[in-house]
Design an enzyme around this catalytic site. Sequence first.
Site, PDB file in Angstrom:
ATOM      1  CE1 TYR A  24      -3.753  -2.072   5.623  1.00 32.04           C
ATOM      2  CE2 TYR A  24      -3.018   0.575   4.636  1.00 32.04           C
ATOM      3  CZ  TYR A  24      -4.227  -0.608   4.275  1.00 32.04           C
ATOM      4  OH  TYR A  24      -3.817  -0.912   2.678  1.00 32.04           O
TER       5      TYR A  24
ATOM      6  CB  SER B 135      -0.619   0.116   1.357  1.00 33.97           C
ATOM      7  OG  SER B 135      -1.626   0.564   1.518  1.00 33.97           O
TER       8      SER B 135
HETATM    9  N1  NAD Z   1      -9.104  -0.626  -1.068  1.00 36.04           N
HETATM   10  C1  NAD Z   1      -7.794   0.305  -1.235  1.00 36.04           C
HETATM   11  O1  NAD Z   1      -8.151   1.532  -1.207  1.00 36.04           O
HETATM   12  C2  NAD Z   1      -6.286  -0.315  -0.571  1.00 36.04           C
HETATM   13  C3  NAD Z   1      -5.506   0.672  -0.723  1.00 36.04           C
HETATM   14  C4  NAD Z   1      -3.991  -0.029  -0.892  1.00 36.04           C
HETATM   15  C5  NAD Z   1      -3.838  -1.199  -0.640  1.00 36.04           C
HETATM   16  N2  NAD Z   1      -4.525  -2.201  -0.511  1.00 36.04           N
HETATM   17  C6  NAD Z   1      -4.645  -3.585   0.461  1.00 36.04           C
HETATM   18  O2  NAD Z   1      -5.551  -4.472  -0.794  1.00 36.04           O
HETATM   19  C7  NAD Z   1      -5.789  -5.365  -0.416  1.00 36.04           C
HETATM   20  C8  NAD Z   1      -7.056  -5.877  -1.022  1.00 36.04           C
HETATM   21  O3  NAD Z   1      -7.428  -5.329  -0.367  1.00 36.04           O
HETATM   22  P1  NAD Z   1      -9.153  -4.687  -1.349  1.00 36.04           P
HETATM   23  O4  NAD Z   1      -9.130  -3.086  -1.609  1.00 36.04           O
HETATM   24  O5  NAD Z   1      -9.560  -5.337  -2.340  1.00 36.04           O
HETATM   25  O6  NAD Z   1     -10.806  -4.919  -0.293  1.00 36.04           O
HETATM   26  P2  NAD Z   1     -11.382  -6.538  -0.301  1.00 36.04           P
HETATM   27  O7  NAD Z   1     -12.285  -6.549   0.874  1.00 36.04           O
HETATM   28  O8  NAD Z   1     -12.500  -5.574  -1.107  1.00 36.04           O
HETATM   29  O9  NAD Z   1     -10.365  -7.608  -0.858  1.00 36.04           O
HETATM   30  C9  NAD Z   1     -10.048  -8.685   0.200  1.00 36.04           C
HETATM   31  C10 NAD Z   1     -10.271  -9.664   0.322  1.00 36.04           C
HETATM   32  O10 NAD Z   1      -9.288 -10.491   1.145  1.00 36.04           O
HETATM   33  C11 NAD Z   1     -10.918 -11.318   2.179  1.00 36.04           C
HETATM   34  N3  NAD Z   1     -10.219 -11.793   3.192  1.00 36.04           N
HETATM   35  C12 NAD Z   1     -10.173  -9.976   4.780  1.00 36.04           C
HETATM   36  N4  NAD Z   1      -9.161 -11.317   5.578  1.00 36.04           N
HETATM   37  C13 NAD Z   1      -9.363 -11.946   6.138  1.00 36.04           C
HETATM   38  C14 NAD Z   1      -8.939 -12.923   6.508  1.00 36.04           C
HETATM   39  N5  NAD Z   1      -9.037 -12.847   7.977  1.00 36.04           N
HETATM   40  N6  NAD Z   1      -8.955 -14.964   6.164  1.00 36.04           N
HETATM   41  C15 NAD Z   1      -9.524 -14.709   4.295  1.00 36.04           C
HETATM   42  N7  NAD Z   1      -9.971 -14.207   3.648  1.00 36.04           N
HETATM   43  C16 NAD Z   1      -9.513 -12.458   4.464  1.00 36.04           C
HETATM   44  C17 NAD Z   1     -11.337 -10.727   2.001  1.00 36.04           C
HETATM   45  O11 NAD Z   1     -13.117 -11.774   2.905  1.00 36.04           O
HETATM   46  C18 NAD Z   1     -11.835  -9.861   0.481  1.00 36.04           C
HETATM   47  O12 NAD Z   1     -13.007 -11.031  -0.287  1.00 36.04           O
HETATM   48  C19 NAD Z   1      -5.308  -5.394   1.320  1.00 36.04           C
HETATM   49  O13 NAD Z   1      -3.966  -5.810   1.419  1.00 36.04           O
HETATM   50  C20 NAD Z   1      -5.171  -3.983   1.681  1.00 36.04           C
HETATM   51  O14 NAD Z   1      -4.721  -3.862   2.540  1.00 36.04           O
HETATM   52  C21 NAD Z   1      -5.642  -1.969  -0.776  1.00 36.04           C
END
Ligand code: NAD
Length: 268
Positions: A155, A142
């Site tokens: 975070y 991130s």
């Molecule tokens: N959305 C943003 O703005 C953003 C920005 C930077 C980084 N990220 C990173 O991107 C990655 C994906 O996030 P996203 O935005 O797609 O969110 P999201 O919630 O849409 O997807 C994350 C997925 O991980 C699964 N998950 C969460 N905890 C879990 C657990 N304990 N065991 C198994 N599965 C689990 C959820 O069910 C979900 O399907 C993360 O690492 C997040 O930190 C997101």
Amino acid sequence: MGRLTDQSVYITGGAGGLGLGIVRRFVAEGARCVVLDRAAPAADVVAELGDKVVFCEGDVREAAAHQRAVEVALVRFGKLDCFIGNAGIWDFNRSLRSMPAPDLAKGFEEIFGINVLGYLLGARAAVDALADSGGAMIFTLSNAASLSNGGGPLYTASKHAGLGLVRQLAYELAPTIRVNAVAPGAILTGLSGPASLGLESTTISSLGFEDVAAQIVPVGRIPSIEDYVPAYVFLAARDEIVPATGMVLNYDGGLGVRGFLSANGGCQ
Ligand SMILES: NC(=O)c1ccc[n+]([C@@H]2O[C@H](COP(=O)([O-])OP(=O)(O)OC[C@H]3O[C@@H](n4cnc5c(N)ncnc54)[C@H](O)[C@@H]3O)[C@@H](O)[C@H]2O)c1
């Protein structure tokens, strides 16, 4: 012929959000995937992806769930080329002072359990199969892996820890396994927070970021999931990537060159 033809890929958090976008693109590039997610994928997603993707339900904090997923990849696809640690949760910028010490401890356990231990356990389960194939690990970090204010202290510290993981594993596993990361900026997904802080049903998409995006993100908008996934194809493909290990692709819409708008956190 796609860039990932016949690759066998294991990804966490691929039932929704960025992870599902990666799965869709990887399949279009010729890969087959095993997904570990605590949420079940939507029925139309399962129908769309067919036998190219196996969805396993489980929690990334459990070693056995990762071992089962790797085993599925080996049995179904005969090898493993790539592990993508991606499942994560956010702290919705909860500041130090907003959290009483017991909340801080519970939030730490949950956020570090998913964002850091979940990546480590996935890497541990995949490492032998990746050594056999000369494969790759990719981790979703991130902007919070290098900047302040992309989250609160929990975070931000967890994503900085992810950066340490990438560097250490790239060193330990060279020259056999390449270990790299993508550091996205904001994405409108279902990204939620820790249940221990009452944030399990709150999502980043509900915050109205798109309204202020042009002021915050130098590229002038919040990039879509599809905008982010080519970075993963680049790092997983075996054709033009030989020099890259221990690398973080700051794929953040330019946040890294400008940072966030506020001069300080106001000691909230
Ligand atoms: N959305 C943003 O703005 C953003 C920005 C930077 C980084 N990220 C990173 O991107 C990655 C994906 O996030 P996203 O935005 O797609 O969110 P999201 O919630 O849409 O997807 C994350 C997925 O991980 C699964 N998950 C969460 N905890 C879990 C657990 N304990 N065991 C198994 N599965 C689990 C959820 O069910 C979900 O399907 C993360 O690492 C997040 O930190 C997101």
